[in-house]
Design an enzyme around this catalytic site. Structure first.
Site, PDB file in Angstrom:
ATOM      1  CB  CYS A 109       1.792  -3.558   5.218  1.00 46.87           C
ATOM      2  SG  CYS A 109       0.062  -4.388   5.709  1.00 46.87           S
ATOM      3  CG  HIS A 129      -0.289   0.003   2.567  1.00 44.75           C
ATOM      4  ND1 HIS A 129       0.301   0.967   3.059  1.00 44.75           N
ATOM      5  CD2 HIS A 129       0.022  -0.956   3.417  1.00 44.75           C
ATOM      6  CE1 HIS A 129       0.920   0.909   4.379  1.00 44.75           C
ATOM      7  NE2 HIS A 129       0.756  -0.545   4.549  1.00 44.75           N
TER       8      HIS A 129
END
Length: 170
Positions: free
Chosen positions: A145, A129
């Site tokens: 992440c 992301h």
């Protein structure tokens, strides 16, 4: 072109330059060795780089932020979903560590850690992301992440599709 149109055009271009504070996408075309099919995403956490394999011997390289100590993982997965301006809910582990974090931060909020786009991974726990904290890219910063500059996630988002193989190695 009249002077009034030229001045208006210059002002419009100048205002766009002034409000563009986000880093621009700067992926590098690099030599890349490995037994990966074109289109595969390879994340090397120790290097803090993500590679999109173009062909045998070449890849596009992006800087990334990765999991901090004790939060890193390795394995093979796939992109399961693609989202623009996603809302974000903290995972249970992060919520335990930081209980004051809201249960949901809406997409588009400057406090949303997902930035302008996210691609969720098939395991459901992690995503590749963007970020609204560009200085965090290049560090060991996340709960697992893969964090990219907003301009870079926008570039990668356009290049890959759901089902793309993602290989994460240390």
């Amino acid at each position: 072109m009249s002077l009034r149109i030229a001045v208006a055009l210059t002002a419009a271009i100048g205002s766009c330059l002034l409000i563009t504070t986000e880093a621009q996408a700067q992926p590098d075309l690099v030599d890349f060795q490995g037994n990966y099919s074109p289109g595969t995403i390879v994340v090397k956490t120790n290097e803090r780089h993500l590679y999109l394999v173009l062909d045998p011997g070449h890849a596009v390289r992006y800087p990334v932020g990765v999991g901090k100590a004790g939060k890193q993982w390795a394995g093979v997965t796939q992109i399961a979903g693609k989202y623009r301006n996603p809302a974000w809910s903290p995972p249970p582990e992060l919520k335990r560590d930081k209980p004051s974090i809201p249960d949901v931060i809406p997409g588009g909020s400057p406090r949303n850690p997902m930035g302008v786009a996210a691609m969720t991974l098939a395991d459901g726990d992690y995503a590749i992301h963007g970020t609204n904290a560009p200085n965090s890219v290049g560090g060991f910063v996340s709960y697992g992440c893969i964090r990219m500059l907003n301009a870079d996630i926008s570039d990668l988002y356009q290049r890959v599709s759901i089902g793309t193989t993602v290989v994460v190695s240390r």
